[in-house]
Design an enzyme around this catalytic site. Structure first.
Site, PDB file in Angstrom:
ATOM      1  N   GLY A  40       0.778  -1.095  -0.079  1.00  0.00           N
ATOM      2  CA  GLY A  40       0.051  -0.104  -0.125  1.00  0.00           C
ATOM      3  C   GLY A  40       0.765   1.269   0.063  1.00  0.00           C
ATOM      4  O   GLY A  40       0.738   2.136  -0.939  1.00  0.00           O
ATOM      5  N   ASP A  80       4.349   2.350   0.359  1.00  0.00           N
ATOM      6  CA  ASP A  80       5.671   1.945   0.127  1.00  0.00           C
ATOM      7  C   ASP A  80       6.681   2.404   1.146  1.00  0.00           C
ATOM      8  O   ASP A  80       7.154   1.589   2.076  1.00  0.00           O
ATOM      9  CB  ASP A  80       5.984   2.248  -1.262  1.00  0.00           C
ATOM     10  CG  ASP A  80       5.160   1.589  -2.303  1.00  0.00           C
ATOM     11  OD1 ASP A  80       3.931   1.165  -2.083  1.00  0.00           O
ATOM     12  OD2 ASP A  80       5.742   1.403  -3.226  1.00  0.00           O
ATOM     13  N   TYR A  85       7.226  11.274  -1.867  1.00  0.00           N
ATOM     14  CA  TYR A  85       6.243   9.876  -2.231  1.00  0.00           C
ATOM     15  C   TYR A  85       5.304   9.608  -0.934  1.00  0.00           C
ATOM     16  O   TYR A  85       4.395  10.495  -0.620  1.00  0.00           O
ATOM     17  CB  TYR A  85       7.240   8.715  -1.924  1.00  0.00           C
ATOM     18  CG  TYR A  85       6.547   7.580  -3.022  1.00  0.00           C
ATOM     19  CD1 TYR A  85       5.884   7.734  -4.218  1.00  0.00           C
ATOM     20  CD2 TYR A  85       6.994   6.356  -2.540  1.00  0.00           C
ATOM     21  CE1 TYR A  85       5.522   6.644  -4.938  1.00  0.00           C
ATOM     22  CE2 TYR A  85       6.680   5.117  -3.376  1.00  0.00           C
ATOM     23  CZ  TYR A  85       6.003   5.454  -4.659  1.00  0.00           C
ATOM     24  OH  TYR A  85       5.460   4.269  -5.146  1.00  0.00           O
ATOM     25  N   TRP A  86       5.270   8.786  -0.177  1.00  0.00           N
ATOM     26  CA  TRP A  86       4.290   8.425   0.934  1.00  0.00           C
ATOM     27  C   TRP A  86       4.867   9.132   2.266  1.00  0.00           C
ATOM     28  O   TRP A  86       4.301   8.794   3.551  1.00  0.00           O
ATOM     29  CB  TRP A  86       3.929   7.064   1.212  1.00  0.00           C
ATOM     30  CG  TRP A  86       3.263   6.382   0.082  1.00  0.00           C
ATOM     31  CD1 TRP A  86       3.585   5.686  -0.991  1.00  0.00           C
ATOM     32  CD2 TRP A  86       1.836   6.302   0.089  1.00  0.00           C
ATOM     33  NE1 TRP A  86       2.632   5.327  -1.572  1.00  0.00           N
ATOM     34  CE2 TRP A  86       1.446   5.764  -1.402  1.00  0.00           C
ATOM     35  CE3 TRP A  86       0.737   6.902   0.696  1.00  0.00           C
ATOM     36  CZ2 TRP A  86       0.116   5.557  -1.710  1.00  0.00           C
ATOM     37  CZ3 TRP A  86      -0.512   6.840   0.319  1.00  0.00           C
ATOM     38  CH2 TRP A  86      -0.815   6.049  -0.918  1.00  0.00           C
ATOM     39  N   GLU A 115       0.362  11.803  -9.654  1.00  0.00           N
ATOM     40  CA  GLU A 115       0.432  10.784  -8.877  1.00  0.00           C
ATOM     41  C   GLU A 115       0.042  11.211  -7.115  1.00  0.00           C
ATOM     42  O   GLU A 115      -0.888  10.712  -6.696  1.00  0.00           O
ATOM     43  CB  GLU A 115       1.546   9.809  -9.012  1.00  0.00           C
ATOM     44  CG  GLU A 115       1.592   8.587  -8.344  1.00  0.00           C
ATOM     45  CD  GLU A 115       2.766   7.716  -8.267  1.00  0.00           C
ATOM     46  OE1 GLU A 115       3.984   8.381  -8.826  1.00  0.00           O
ATOM     47  OE2 GLU A 115       3.093   6.833  -7.873  1.00  0.00           O
TER      48      GLU A 115
HETATM   49  C1  2M8 Z   1       3.240   2.385  -6.050  1.00  0.00           C
HETATM   50  O1  2M8 Z   1       3.941   1.050  -5.606  1.00  0.00           O
HETATM   51  C2  2M8 Z   1       4.565   0.485  -6.572  1.00  0.00           C
HETATM   52  C3  2M8 Z   1       4.924  -0.747  -6.017  1.00  0.00           C
HETATM   53  O2  2M8 Z   1       3.767  -1.662  -5.827  1.00  0.00           O
HETATM   54  C4  2M8 Z   1       5.999   1.148  -7.158  1.00  0.00           C
HETATM   55  O3  2M8 Z   1       6.391   2.211  -6.362  1.00  0.00           O
HETATM   56  O4  2M8 Z   1       6.778   0.538  -7.849  1.00  0.00           O
HETATM   57  C5  2M8 Z   1       2.481   2.800  -4.555  1.00  0.00           C
HETATM   58  O5  2M8 Z   1       1.756   4.147  -4.522  1.00  0.00           O
HETATM   59  C6  2M8 Z   1       1.155   1.663  -4.569  1.00  0.00           C
HETATM   60  O6  2M8 Z   1       0.284   1.984  -3.776  1.00  0.00           O
HETATM   61  C7  2M8 Z   1       0.519   1.908  -5.794  1.00  0.00           C
HETATM   62  O7  2M8 Z   1      -0.378   0.904  -5.972  1.00  0.00           O
HETATM   63  C8  2M8 Z   1       1.537   1.668  -7.084  1.00  0.00           C
HETATM   64  C9  2M8 Z   1       0.883   1.981  -8.531  1.00  0.00           C
HETATM   65  O8  2M8 Z   1       0.244   3.259  -8.576  1.00  0.00           O
HETATM   66  O9  2M8 Z   1       2.570   2.641  -7.054  1.00  0.00           O
END
Ligand code: 2M8
Length: 453
Positions: A176, A178, A371-372, A416
């Site tokens: 969810g 990361d 990011y998060w 995003e």
């Molecule tokens: C992000 O995660 C992916 C790995 O799953 C990545 O960074 O490569 C996260 O924001 C995740 O929550 C989201 O589902 C995904 C695709 O948007 O990207």
């Protein structure tokens, strides 16, 4: 800020164009280049967007995702579908899921972890938006999907909660949020062997590395994948031996809300009494689990590190789990609603929009562009908006919707995530789930602010 009727129409057309451009026929890329496959919770939000354009296409998104469901009931976090010209790291070879007894049969390729169960919310929204003429068809498709939805929730309520605590255990930061600072201490504790050499592709797409997780994070993410692979994704084995087990309050809150959404759909689905009583039990156990980790001093719910046996006391969006779960506990709501608008969260006077950041600006780990670890994620604010409506906080929900649309319209390219002070768009452009929630918010605009939630 409120957007004019003309600009709302333009934004709606542009959001629809993002979904059409990222549409691969029966599934939708999460983003054009950064995320070229089908992601689980992205697909659920995307289905909500599609529901405003074509309810049949919306439910197809979920049917295709659930076609990759594991025998355990787990819905995998990625279904690998992109062609060879669209690379993503780490690809299926890093996961080696065919070695797992519960994985779907060849040629379906997936990862071996999962993401928050937003899917039931999406199915409910699709049903609410289904015009009468299409109801027989969509009802039949919901009925066909129903056993898979229940089995997905059963997996989370049992395999991911062997303690019966009402709280879901996550196995990986990729489940969810990361690089959320919620995981920092737990990741730092892991003894790891450095993974074989690898080349990240995400930092080729997002050139400003400070917007993405670090290599330190990636080393740990890949090490955890190697362990899950070694345990052949067997939940009991993982519980016995694996170093990263976290009771995630946000994930648990989404499950509680999703159980409530399935109960709302039970008549449409023709659900059995047994299903109804199980769903009620899981939902209520979720509320109790969250109540058990609610800290009245901070006003937040805290995650719990099962291995370390300690609470994770950080101020992040996840602390508002009772609101995300639409808690029936009036006391928790009375504490959380003012806290939400305090300077530690949406009410930071320097924020461009009064929206919920992924991490509190008062938290030392806060990084506004990373990011998060600080930015605002439209999908998180969409979940909050939906909850506030269900809790009857219509005015605050409406402000959240308008600010969210203002933020997305000021960018115009469906980023995003966003920097909270400036509203600067970050990460990928043309991210499908941002376009999808914009479509839902814009439809509510047309309906005078409220959506049928
Ligand atoms: C992000 O995660 C992916 C790995 O799953 C990545 O960074 O490569 C996260 O924001 C995740 O929550 C989201 O589902 C995904 C695709 O948007 O990207």
């Amino acid at each position: 800020m409120s957007i004019t009727a003309g600009s709302a129409e333009l934004l709606r057309d542009r959001a629809a164009a993002v979904l059409h451009d990222n549409d691969a026929g029966s599934w939708t890329k999460a983003a054009p280049r950064l995320y070229p496959h089908q992601w689980s919770w992205d697909s659920a939000f995307i289905a909500i967007g599609w529901a405003h354009l074509d309810v049949g296409r919306a439910i197809a998104e979920l049917e295709n995702l659930f076609a990759a469901q594991w025998q355990t009931g787990m819905v995998p976090h990625i279904v690998f579908r992109a062609g060879p010209g669209e690379p993503y790291f780490p690809g299926p070879e890093w996961w080696d899921c065919p070695s797992a007894p519960a994985a779907p049969a060849h040629p379906i390729q997936t990862t071996g972890i999962c993401q928050p169960p937003v899917h039931a919310l999406a199915v409910l929204r699709i049903w609410q938006l289904t015009p009468p003429a299409r109801q027989p068809e969509i009802r039949a498709r919901i009925q066909a999907l129903w056993p898979r939805l229940v089995s997905w929730h059963r997996y989370l309520a049992t395999q991911r909660d062997p303690e019966g605590s009402g709280l879901v255990t996550v196995y990986h930061p990729w489940e969810g949020t990361d690089n959320s600072p919620r995981w920092d201490r737990s990741l730092a504790r892991i003894k790891l062997v450095k993974p074989r050499p690898y080349t990240r592709l995400d930092t080729r797409q997002v050139r400003d590395k400070s917007q993405r997780p670090t290599d330190w994070d990636y080393d740990r993410y890949l090490w955890l994948v190697s362990l899950l692979r070694k345990y052949r994704y067997d939940d009991a084995e993982i519980y016995r031996r694996y170093p990263f087990l976290i009771k995630d309050v946000f994930f648990s809150a989404v499950l509680a809300a999703a159980n409530a959404a399935l109960l709302d759909l039970a008549d449409v689905a023709g659900a059995s009494d047994a299903d109804r009583s199980q769903l009620t039990g899981w939902r209520d156990r979720g509320y109790q689990g969250l109540a058990g980790c609610f800290d009245a001093d901070s006003g937040l719910c805290h995650d719990y590190d099962v291995r370390a046996g300690e609470e994770i006391r950080l101020r992040t969006f996840a602390g508002f789990a009772p609101l995300f779960a639409q808690t029936p506990d009036a006391g928790q709501r009375a504490i959380q609603l003012p806290l939400l608008d305090s300077a530690d969260f949406c009410g930071d006077p320097q924020f461009r929009w009064r929206l919920l950041p992924s991490t509190s600006p008062a938290e030392p780990a806060f990084q506004p562009r990373n990011y998060w670890r600080g930015p605002i994620w439209p999908v998180v604010d969409w979940l909050l908006w939906r909850s506030l409506q269900l809790l009857g906080c219509f005015d605050r929900a409406e402000e959240l919707r308008r600010d969210s649309l203002g933020q997305i319209a000021a960018d115009g390219d469906f980023a995003e995530y966003f920097e909270p002070y400036t509203g600067k768009p970050l990460g990928s452009a043309r991210q499908s789930w941002t376009a999808a929630v914009a479509l839902d918010w814009l439809a509510a605009e047309a309906a005078g602010g409220a959506a049928a939630v």
